[in-house]
Design a protein around this motif. Structure first.
Motif, PDB file in Angstrom:
ATOM      1  N   LYS A 151       0.793  -1.092   0.065  1.00  0.00           N
ATOM      2  CA  LYS A 151      -0.063  -0.050   0.110  1.00  0.00           C
ATOM      3  C   LYS A 151       1.011   1.241   0.007  1.00  0.00           C
ATOM      4  CE  LYS A 151      -3.954  -2.267   2.069  1.00  0.00           C
ATOM      5  NZ  LYS A 151      -5.141  -2.166   3.093  1.00  0.00           N
ATOM      6  N   ARG A 152       0.665   2.250  -0.830  1.00  0.00           N
ATOM      7  CA  ARG A 152       1.489   3.369  -1.098  1.00  0.00           C
ATOM      8  C   ARG A 152       0.270   4.650  -0.677  1.00  0.00           C
ATOM      9  NH1 ARG A 152       6.720   2.862  -1.856  1.00  0.00           N
ATOM     10  NH2 ARG A 152       6.744   4.546  -3.189  1.00  0.00           N
ATOM     11  N   SER A 153       1.114   5.707  -0.344  1.00  0.00           N
ATOM     12  CA  SER A 153       0.119   6.993  -0.324  1.00  0.00           C
ATOM     13  C   SER A 153       1.255   8.239  -0.596  1.00  0.00           C
ATOM     14  CB  SER A 153      -0.355   7.147   1.030  1.00  0.00           C
ATOM     15  OG  SER A 153       0.524   7.335   2.068  1.00  0.00           O
ATOM     16  N   LYS A 154       0.557   9.296  -0.891  1.00  0.00           N
ATOM     17  CA  LYS A 154       1.492  10.391  -1.209  1.00  0.00           C
ATOM     18  C   LYS A 154       0.428  11.566  -1.069  1.00  0.00           C
ATOM     19  CE  LYS A 154       4.160  12.737  -4.771  1.00  0.00           C
ATOM     20  NZ  LYS A 154       4.758  12.401  -6.083  1.00  0.00           N
ATOM     21  N   LEU A 155       1.021  12.642  -0.349  1.00  0.00           N
ATOM     22  CA  LEU A 155       0.275  14.094   0.230  1.00  0.00           C
ATOM     23  C   LEU A 155       0.485  14.878  -1.191  1.00  0.00           C
ATOM     24  CD1 LEU A 155       0.618  15.047   3.835  1.00  0.00           C
ATOM     25  CD2 LEU A 155      -1.307  14.397   2.446  1.00  0.00           C
ATOM     26  N   ARG A 156      -0.310  15.636  -1.766  1.00  0.00           N
ATOM     27  CA  ARG A 156      -0.168  16.619  -2.650  1.00  0.00           C
ATOM     28  C   ARG A 156      -1.136  17.835  -2.389  1.00  0.00           C
ATOM     29  NH1 ARG A 156      -4.475  16.204  -6.843  1.00  0.00           N
ATOM     30  NH2 ARG A 156      -5.590  14.487  -6.330  1.00  0.00           N
ATOM     31  N   VAL A 157      -1.070  18.956  -2.811  1.00  0.00           N
ATOM     32  CA  VAL A 157      -1.960  20.201  -2.946  1.00  0.00           C
ATOM     33  C   VAL A 157      -2.597  20.511  -3.893  1.00  0.00           C
ATOM     34  CG1 VAL A 157      -1.784  22.704  -2.134  1.00  0.00           C
ATOM     35  CG2 VAL A 157      -0.062  21.331  -1.106  1.00  0.00           C
ATOM     36  N   VAL A 158      -3.909  20.683  -3.734  1.00  0.00           N
ATOM     37  CA  VAL A 158      -4.672  21.055  -4.952  1.00  0.00           C
ATOM     38  C   VAL A 158      -5.000  22.593  -4.754  1.00  0.00           C
ATOM     39  CG1 VAL A 158      -6.962  20.880  -5.840  1.00  0.00           C
ATOM     40  CG2 VAL A 158      -6.004  18.822  -4.934  1.00  0.00           C
ATOM     41  N   ALA A 159      -4.426  23.072  -5.596  1.00  0.00           N
ATOM     42  CA  ALA A 159      -4.342  24.698  -5.424  1.00  0.00           C
ATOM     43  C   ALA A 159      -5.649  25.373  -5.595  1.00  0.00           C
ATOM     44  CB  ALA A 159      -3.249  25.397  -6.104  1.00  0.00           C
ATOM     45  N   ASP A 160      -6.188  26.246  -4.665  1.00  0.00           N
ATOM     46  CA  ASP A 160      -7.096  27.087  -5.051  1.00  0.00           C
ATOM     47  C   ASP A 160      -6.666  28.458  -5.461  1.00  0.00           C
ATOM     48  OD1 ASP A 160      -9.150  25.535  -3.654  1.00  0.00           O
ATOM     49  OD2 ASP A 160      -8.428  26.306  -1.616  1.00  0.00           O
ATOM     50  N   THR A 161      -5.605  29.204  -5.024  1.00  0.00           N
ATOM     51  CA  THR A 161      -4.859  30.067  -5.720  1.00  0.00           C
ATOM     52  C   THR A 161      -3.423  29.992  -5.895  1.00  0.00           C
ATOM     53  OG1 THR A 161      -4.650  31.161  -3.758  1.00  0.00           O
ATOM     54  CG2 THR A 161      -6.574  31.804  -4.829  1.00  0.00           C
ATOM     55  N   VAL A 162      -2.900  30.547  -7.202  1.00  0.00           N
ATOM     56  CA  VAL A 162      -1.345  30.478  -7.146  1.00  0.00           C
ATOM     57  C   VAL A 162      -0.861  31.809  -7.520  1.00  0.00           C
ATOM     58  CG1 VAL A 162       0.703  29.792  -8.631  1.00  0.00           C
ATOM     59  CG2 VAL A 162      -1.240  28.148  -8.056  1.00  0.00           C
ATOM     60  N   GLN A 163       0.021  32.475  -6.586  1.00  0.00           N
ATOM     61  CA  GLN A 163       0.368  33.778  -6.767  1.00  0.00           C
ATOM     62  C   GLN A 163       1.792  33.976  -7.383  1.00  0.00           C
ATOM     63  OE1 GLN A 163       0.012  36.602  -3.572  1.00  0.00           O
ATOM     64  NE2 GLN A 163       0.944  38.254  -4.606  1.00  0.00           N
ATOM     65  N   PHE A 164       2.159  34.410  -8.199  1.00  0.00           N
ATOM     66  CA  PHE A 164       3.287  34.544  -9.040  1.00  0.00           C
ATOM     67  C   PHE A 164       4.052  35.525  -8.330  1.00  0.00           C
ATOM     68  CE2 PHE A 164       1.285  31.881 -11.642  1.00  0.00           C
ATOM     69  CZ  PHE A 164       0.639  32.482 -12.887  1.00  0.00           C
ATOM     70  N   ILE A 165       5.384  35.254  -7.741  1.00  0.00           N
ATOM     71  CA  ILE A 165       6.104  36.023  -6.857  1.00  0.00           C
ATOM     72  C   ILE A 165       7.130  36.577  -7.879  1.00  0.00           C
ATOM     73  CG2 ILE A 165       7.512  36.326  -4.965  1.00  0.00           C
ATOM     74  CD1 ILE A 165       5.931  34.270  -3.625  1.00  0.00           C
ATOM     75  N   GLY A 166       7.781  37.744  -7.705  1.00  0.00           N
ATOM     76  CA  GLY A 166       8.865  38.606  -8.391  1.00  0.00           C
ATOM     77  C   GLY A 166       8.707  38.557  -9.839  1.00  0.00           C
ATOM     78  N   GLY A 167       9.415  39.143 -10.766  1.00  0.00           N
ATOM     79  CA  GLY A 167       9.126  39.044 -11.917  1.00  0.00           C
ATOM     80  C   GLY A 167      10.023  37.970 -12.609  1.00  0.00           C
ATOM     81  N   GLY A 168       9.373  37.250 -13.600  1.00  0.00           N
ATOM     82  CA  GLY A 168      10.206  36.157 -14.366  1.00  0.00           C
ATOM     83  C   GLY A 168      11.202  37.136 -15.293  1.00  0.00           C
TER      84      GLY A 168
END
Length: 152
Positions: free
Chosen positions: A94-111
């Motif tokens: 049996k295996r398991s893995k945590l992940r994040v399902v994003a509601d918001t993503v804020q881009f930080i700094g300039g590319g």
């Protein structure tokens, strides 16, 4: 009853987002955020830990992230924790893995100067042009909710 599986995560993309579509045509994108922790051991030795967190985004936000985010870009992700569980077919473990399902993503700094990434939150319902930060309140307003800034 309130949910306590909300998470806020800040780091850099460890890889470019991968965009795909479900059979129903819903956009979904996955990427990995690397978070670093620098510390000094009791021996005085400097050390660093890196954690890699998988993030999944859906709908318009998935398309925005796939278009504007690249490996190395700093992001602030807010979402919920999801634990995937499965059985390894080859070992039967049996295996398991945590992940994040994003509601918001804020881009930080300039590319790079070639990137046309929006600033601010890129919520699923918003287009990149709508993701610009709100104007600062005009003089004479206290900036509290309900106060409308005047255009000068």
């Amino acid at each position: 009853m309130p949910s306590f599986n909300q998470v806020v995560l800040m780091g850099h993309l460890a890889r470019d987002p991968e965009l795909r579509y479900t059979p129903q045509g819903v956009a979904v994108s996955d990427f990995t955020v690397a978070t670093n922790r620098k510390f000094t051991r009791s021996s005085g030795e400097k050390a660093e830990e890196v954690a890699f967190v998988d993030v999944t985004v859906w709908n318009k936000l998935a398309e925005i992230c796939a278009e504007f985010l690249k490996k190395g870009r700093a992001v602030l992700v807010s979402g919920r924790l999801v634990q995937d569980r499965w059985e390894d077919e080859s070992t039967g473990q049996k295996r398991s893995k945590l992940r994040v399902v994003a509601d918001t993503v804020q881009f930080i700094g300039g590319g790079s100067k070639d990137d046309a990434a929006p600033t601010g939150d890129a919520a699923p319902e918003e287009a990149p042009a709508a993701a610009a930060p709100a104007p600062a309140p005009a003089k004479g307003t206290n900036g509290s909710k309900g106060a409308k800034p005047r255009r000068q």
